[in-house]
Scaffold this motif. Structure first.
Motif, mmCIF file in Angstrom:
data_model
loop_
_atom_site.group_PDB
_atom_site.id
_atom_site.type_symbol
_atom_site.label_atom_id
_atom_site.label_comp_id
_atom_site.label_asym_id
_atom_site.label_seq_id
_atom_site.Cartn_x
_atom_site.Cartn_y
_atom_site.Cartn_z
ATOM 1 N N ARG A 44 -12.366 5.605 0.354
ATOM 2 C CA ARG A 44 -12.986 4.944 -0.781
ATOM 3 C C ARG A 44 -12.042 3.980 -1.702
ATOM 4 O O ARG A 44 -10.877 4.218 -1.804
ATOM 5 C CB ARG A 44 -13.366 6.189 -1.918
ATOM 6 C CG ARG A 44 -14.655 6.720 -1.414
ATOM 7 C CD ARG A 44 -15.207 7.574 -2.635
ATOM 8 N NE ARG A 44 -15.111 7.252 -3.814
ATOM 9 C CZ ARG A 44 -14.595 7.617 -4.937
ATOM 10 N NH1 ARG A 44 -14.040 8.838 -4.847
ATOM 11 N NH2 ARG A 44 -14.571 7.107 -6.051
ATOM 12 N N VAL A 45 -12.680 2.695 -1.703
ATOM 13 C CA VAL A 45 -11.799 1.725 -2.499
ATOM 14 C C VAL A 45 -12.704 1.317 -3.599
ATOM 15 O O VAL A 45 -14.149 1.193 -3.586
ATOM 16 C CB VAL A 45 -11.906 0.483 -1.354
ATOM 17 C CG1 VAL A 45 -11.362 -0.767 -2.158
ATOM 18 C CG2 VAL A 45 -11.088 0.813 -0.391
ATOM 19 N N VAL A 46 -12.038 1.014 -4.862
ATOM 20 C CA VAL A 46 -12.309 0.631 -6.114
ATOM 21 C C VAL A 46 -11.407 -0.498 -6.480
ATOM 22 O O VAL A 46 -10.215 -0.348 -6.474
ATOM 23 C CB VAL A 46 -12.431 1.553 -7.133
ATOM 24 C CG1 VAL A 46 -12.974 1.103 -8.516
ATOM 25 C CG2 VAL A 46 -13.427 2.827 -6.716
ATOM 26 N N TRP A 47 -11.962 -1.680 -6.802
ATOM 27 C CA TRP A 47 -11.195 -2.688 -7.693
ATOM 28 C C TRP A 47 -11.296 -2.668 -9.048
ATOM 29 O O TRP A 47 -12.371 -2.555 -9.405
ATOM 30 C CB TRP A 47 -11.871 -4.139 -6.915
ATOM 31 C CG TRP A 47 -11.510 -4.240 -5.434
ATOM 32 C CD1 TRP A 47 -12.649 -4.165 -4.376
ATOM 33 C CD2 TRP A 47 -10.559 -4.624 -4.838
ATOM 34 N NE1 TRP A 47 -12.180 -4.141 -3.219
ATOM 35 C CE2 TRP A 47 -10.737 -4.610 -3.281
ATOM 36 C CE3 TRP A 47 -9.344 -4.964 -5.155
ATOM 37 C CZ2 TRP A 47 -9.898 -4.800 -2.483
ATOM 38 C CZ3 TRP A 47 -8.422 -5.308 -4.112
ATOM 39 C CH2 TRP A 47 -8.915 -5.115 -2.733
ATOM 40 N N ASN A 48 -10.299 -3.122 -9.594
ATOM 41 C CA ASN A 48 -10.260 -3.145 -11.044
ATOM 42 C C ASN A 48 -9.700 -4.327 -11.538
ATOM 43 O O ASN A 48 -8.812 -5.035 -10.799
ATOM 44 C CB ASN A 48 -9.118 -1.986 -11.564
ATOM 45 C CG ASN A 48 -9.807 -0.479 -11.072
ATOM 46 O OD1 ASN A 48 -10.936 -0.183 -11.482
ATOM 47 N ND2 ASN A 48 -9.164 0.191 -10.266
ATOM 48 N N ASP A 49 -9.791 -4.374 -12.721
ATOM 49 C CA ASP A 49 -9.241 -5.855 -13.525
ATOM 50 C C ASP A 49 -8.012 -5.348 -14.099
ATOM 51 O O ASP A 49 -7.998 -4.239 -15.057
ATOM 52 C CB ASP A 49 -10.008 -6.503 -14.479
ATOM 53 C CG ASP A 49 -9.555 -7.545 -15.155
ATOM 54 O OD1 ASP A 49 -8.250 -7.923 -14.822
ATOM 55 O OD2 ASP A 49 -10.317 -8.134 -16.031
ATOM 56 N N ALA A 55 -6.363 -5.146 -9.048
ATOM 57 C CA ALA A 55 -5.785 -3.939 -8.911
ATOM 58 C C ALA A 55 -6.705 -3.120 -7.859
ATOM 59 O O ALA A 55 -7.825 -3.137 -7.989
ATOM 60 C CB ALA A 55 -5.390 -2.821 -10.074
ATOM 61 N N LEU A 56 -6.084 -2.568 -7.054
ATOM 62 C CA LEU A 56 -6.762 -1.555 -6.129
ATOM 63 C C LEU A 56 -6.448 -0.371 -6.014
ATOM 64 O O LEU A 56 -5.387 0.250 -6.051
ATOM 65 C CB LEU A 56 -6.385 -2.267 -4.726
ATOM 66 C CG LEU A 56 -7.011 -1.176 -3.177
ATOM 67 C CD1 LEU A 56 -8.318 -1.429 -3.213
ATOM 68 C CD2 LEU A 56 -6.111 -1.779 -2.093
ATOM 69 N N SER A 57 -7.572 0.534 -6.261
ATOM 70 C CA SER A 57 -7.506 2.120 -6.327
ATOM 71 C C SER A 57 -8.105 2.434 -5.022
ATOM 72 O O SER A 57 -9.038 2.368 -4.606
ATOM 73 C CB SER A 57 -8.216 2.684 -7.606
ATOM 74 O OG SER A 57 -7.758 2.142 -8.728
ATOM 75 N N ILE A 58 -7.306 3.376 -4.331
ATOM 76 C CA ILE A 58 -7.796 3.969 -3.053
ATOM 77 C C ILE A 58 -7.889 5.711 -3.248
ATOM 78 O O ILE A 58 -6.949 6.163 -3.867
ATOM 79 C CB ILE A 58 -6.908 3.543 -2.063
ATOM 80 C CG1 ILE A 58 -6.882 2.124 -1.668
ATOM 81 C CG2 ILE A 58 -7.091 4.376 -0.588
ATOM 82 C CD1 ILE A 58 -5.781 1.726 -0.815
ATOM 83 N N SER A 59 -8.742 6.127 -2.712
ATOM 84 C CA SER A 59 -8.917 7.741 -2.552
ATOM 85 C C SER A 59 -9.297 7.956 -1.291
ATOM 86 O O SER A 59 -10.222 7.555 -0.608
ATOM 87 C CB SER A 59 -10.210 8.156 -3.398
ATOM 88 O OG SER A 59 -10.070 9.674 -3.463
ATOM 89 N N ALA A 60 -8.423 8.719 -0.526
ATOM 90 C CA ALA A 60 -8.463 9.097 0.958
ATOM 91 C C ALA A 60 -7.681 10.199 1.326
ATOM 92 O O ALA A 60 -6.733 10.594 0.527
ATOM 93 C CB ALA A 60 -8.001 8.030 1.714
ATOM 94 N N PRO A 61 -8.181 10.899 2.380
ATOM 95 C CA PRO A 61 -7.285 11.781 2.944
ATOM 96 C C PRO A 61 -6.255 11.116 3.586
ATOM 97 O O PRO A 61 -6.075 9.875 3.770
ATOM 98 C CB PRO A 61 -8.178 12.480 3.881
ATOM 99 C CG PRO A 61 -9.206 11.549 4.397
ATOM 100 C CD PRO A 61 -9.290 10.578 2.938
ATOM 101 N N MET A 62 -5.241 12.057 4.219
ATOM 102 C CA MET A 62 -3.920 11.590 4.764
ATOM 103 C C MET A 62 -3.864 12.412 5.946
ATOM 104 O O MET A 62 -4.047 13.723 5.963
ATOM 105 C CB MET A 62 -2.767 11.944 3.917
ATOM 106 C CG MET A 62 -1.364 11.309 4.648
ATOM 107 S SD MET A 62 0.066 11.665 3.744
ATOM 108 C CE MET A 62 -0.157 10.265 2.467
ATOM 109 N N GLY A 63 -3.764 11.704 7.156
ATOM 110 C CA GLY A 63 -3.387 12.478 8.460
ATOM 111 C C GLY A 63 -2.209 13.097 8.355
ATOM 112 O O GLY A 63 -1.148 12.633 7.821
#
Length: 126
Positions: A44-49, A55-63
């Motif tokens: 999941r990617v969200v862009w912020n000011d 600015a980039l915010s990422i939510s994800a699992p990790m292998g």
């Protein structure tokens, strides 16, 4: 007699290049998925000011390898990049570099939230 012309392209062209949010999101998802060893659909990617910067915010699992694989082969932790915290910290810089390189956009920062670990029984990182 052959006449050849040497044409040089101007160093600057008039106009604007714009990359859509959707295109930037796709680039960020693929870059994060590659670094975190998961599929892009899991990111999941969200862009912020960030005070005028991007600015980039990422939510994800990790292998990650399974605990039984780590017990059988303790060196597997180092092979996979270290602890979860070490890998997440390194991932920020790697993702920022890849997204900037591929998109030409300058990012102020990358924030990562690891939602869970994605483990395979065969011990391979996804």
């Amino acid at each position: 007699m052959v006449v050849s012309e040497h044409l040089t392209a101007p160093t600057e062209f008039a106009g604007h290049n714009r990359i859509s949010t959707q295109a930037l999101t796709s680039v960020a998802k693929v870059a994060a998925a590659e670094v975190l060893a998961v599929t892009p659909s899991q990111v999941r990617v969200v862009w912020n000011d960030d005070a005028g910067s991007l600015a980039l915010s990422i939510s994800a699992p990790m292998g990650a390898p399974s605990l039984s694989e780590i017990r059988r082969s303790p060196g597997r932790i180092a092979q996979s990049g270290g602890s979860i915290l070490a890998r997440a910290t390194a991932a920020k810089a790697q993702i920022l570099e890849q997204v900037e390189h591929l998109s030409g956009s300058a990012l102020s920062r990358v924030d990562i939230r690891i939602s869970h670990l994605s483990v395979r029984a065969d011990g391979r990182v996804l």
